[in-house]
Design an enzyme around this catalytic site. Sequence first.
Site, PDB file in Angstrom:
ATOM      1  CG  ASN A  25      40.556  41.672  46.664  1.00 34.54           C
ATOM      2  OD1 ASN A  25      39.970  40.872  47.365  1.00 34.54           O
ATOM      3  ND2 ASN A  25      39.897  42.474  45.872  1.00 34.54           N
ATOM      4  CG  ASP A  26      40.528  45.897  45.175  1.00 35.20           C
ATOM      5  OD1 ASP A  26      41.251  44.986  44.798  1.00 35.20           O
ATOM      6  OD2 ASP A  26      39.505  46.253  44.569  1.00 35.20           O
ATOM      7  CG  PHE A  82      32.645  43.659  45.197  1.00 32.58           C
ATOM      8  CD1 PHE A  82      32.608  42.550  46.036  1.00 32.58           C
ATOM      9  CD2 PHE A  82      32.677  43.428  43.818  1.00 32.58           C
ATOM     10  CE1 PHE A  82      32.607  41.242  45.525  1.00 32.58           C
ATOM     11  CE2 PHE A  82      32.664  42.137  43.299  1.00 32.58           C
ATOM     12  CZ  PHE A  82      32.625  41.047  44.144  1.00 32.58           C
ATOM     13  CD1 TRP A 134      42.209  41.391  39.831  1.00 31.95           C
ATOM     14  CD2 TRP A 134      41.810  39.670  41.214  1.00 31.95           C
ATOM     15  NE1 TRP A 134      41.396  41.842  40.852  1.00 31.95           N
ATOM     16  CE2 TRP A 134      41.141  40.814  41.705  1.00 31.95           C
ATOM     17  CE3 TRP A 134      41.720  38.480  41.924  1.00 31.95           C
ATOM     18  CZ2 TRP A 134      40.373  40.781  42.878  1.00 31.95           C
ATOM     19  CZ3 TRP A 134      40.962  38.454  43.089  1.00 31.95           C
ATOM     20  CH2 TRP A 134      40.297  39.589  43.552  1.00 31.95           C
TER      21      TRP A 134
HETATM   22  C1  FRU Z   1      39.495  44.925  41.932  1.00 40.57           C
HETATM   23  C2  FRU Z   1      38.131  44.317  42.240  1.00 40.57           C
HETATM   24  C3  FRU Z   1      37.092  45.394  42.358  1.00 40.57           C
HETATM   25  C4  FRU Z   1      36.055  44.776  43.221  1.00 40.57           C
HETATM   26  C5  FRU Z   1      36.890  43.928  44.152  1.00 40.57           C
HETATM   27  C6  FRU Z   1      36.243  42.617  44.540  1.00 40.57           C
HETATM   28  O1  FRU Z   1      40.567  44.154  42.318  1.00 40.57           O
HETATM   29  O2  FRU Z   1      37.814  43.361  41.253  1.00 40.57           O
HETATM   30  O3  FRU Z   1      36.617  45.864  41.123  1.00 40.57           O
HETATM   31  O4  FRU Z   1      35.310  45.725  43.886  1.00 40.57           O
HETATM   32  O5  FRU Z   1      38.108  43.671  43.499  1.00 40.57           O
HETATM   33  O6  FRU Z   1      36.937  41.995  45.567  1.00 40.57           O
END
Ligand code: FRU
Length: 494
Positions: A38-39, A98, A306
């Site tokens: 993800n991010d 995270f 998401w």
């Molecule tokens: C955003 C998020 C962040 C978090 C991460 C967890 O997409 O929810 O806030 O740090 O992804 O994977």
Amino acid sequence: MISQTLREARKFEEASEKLIKKEDRPAFHLSVRTGWLNDPNGFGWYQGKYHLFYQYHPYSSQWGPMHWGHAVSSDLLHWEYLPAALAPDEFYDRDGCFSGSAIELPDGRHLLMYTGVSKERQKNGSFCDVQTQCLAVGDGMDYEKYENNPVLDEAVLPKGSSRFDFRDPKLWRQDDGTYCCVIGNRSADESGQVLLFTSEDGFHWQYKSVLAANKNRFGKMWECPDFFSLDRKQVLLASPMDMLPQGFEYHNGNGTLCLIGSYDEASCTFADEAHQAIDYGIDFYAPQTILTPDGRRVMIGWMQNWDTCSIHAPEKLWFGQMSLPRELSIKNGRLYQAPVRELEQLRHNKVEYRAVPVCGTVSLEGIKGRKVDMELTVRPESREKLYQKFAIRFAQNEEYRTSVSFRPHEQTLKIDRKFSGSRRAIIHQRRCRVSSGDEALKLRLILDQYSAEIFINDGEQVMTATMYTEKEADSISFFADGKAEIDVVKYDLS
Ligand code: FRU
């Protein structure tokens, strides 16, 4: 010292990556080495290369205990994987490392700041994630977690702020050599706020102020804030959760927000003057920016959302890619985005058409492909004689297609990936309001196998969507209900 957990992840990713064919990945967008991404995290320039880390679960293509994956590039488009940088292996981050960011320290070391997550049992038996801010220091390959982690925890939070939603530090170095970071947090009113922290050395941090408060205007909790100056304005980016729709500007669920305004140094607060979505498509979230060595503000985002992750079949070996890096600017009080100029070096096989009439469906010789950069100008016959609808259909064969269509009477542009092979009842279409109704519409469409990014009217707006259509579906056609005229310049990208 590299922990057992990290060693295992590194071993696993190295073996597992070999099972994924290069031709099944995007060509110039970073995709996950294996498993889930993800991010974007820790995006920056370090010792002669761009580094990009990412939220990473190597062991399956579903979200899981977060690691940091790692890749480097010299042009922001061709990425080389490095071994995973962080694993959840300490008491303060055992349930996940995270999102966070990175900078180079004056002594040449690479400093990562991230959110450590550890679950805490509540009185009613449920578990909540306690979130603290942590550091790791490294050389661009291996990172050691700081002995005094966490460096920021609930003790510093303003009254009523949640220690369960306190994450995603974005740090930068000031001209005077001191450090700042912004962190997303849930405020006492259950909405979001961005907190500002400062440090003399990057290791000892103090709370400074509530930089900006959501006050329940744009969704609830704000994730992944970023704060920077751009074209003599101050910009705050955030990714709000639990949005309610507002006209064509914001949609339900996880969204993106750009606030443009000014920063007051005396009170350390930001006042917004204008707001807009960052991306108007379906799949874009949690962007992070950097200042490149030549002074460009470049943003990269997670090319997913998401709310739409179930588009992907769980048995696949990888899921998750980044958006194109985009150069940012402010014009007429709005955020503009353009694909990084490095993309032009990937262009070849130019095909050009001028003033082609479109009425019904039209295919043009040489215009097809799934790795494409196409510029298009669409004009009506005259201002009085507008067509009803104009569409570009791509990633197309007998069975599938994805489209972008424009209705000048409604001044709306729509992306539609309903017929792209998705078997889930999720959002597949989204519209945005485009200002030029009766004039020429300019689009730049960038395809890279499983994604479409549409830059509208020189980047005044962008729509991004992923589509996992089989890659043999590579036709492109144009359609008009009524009469339109188009100019097309198309390149293959590789
Ligand atoms: C955003 C998020 C962040 C978090 C991460 C967890 O997409 O929810 O806030 O740090 O992804 O994977």
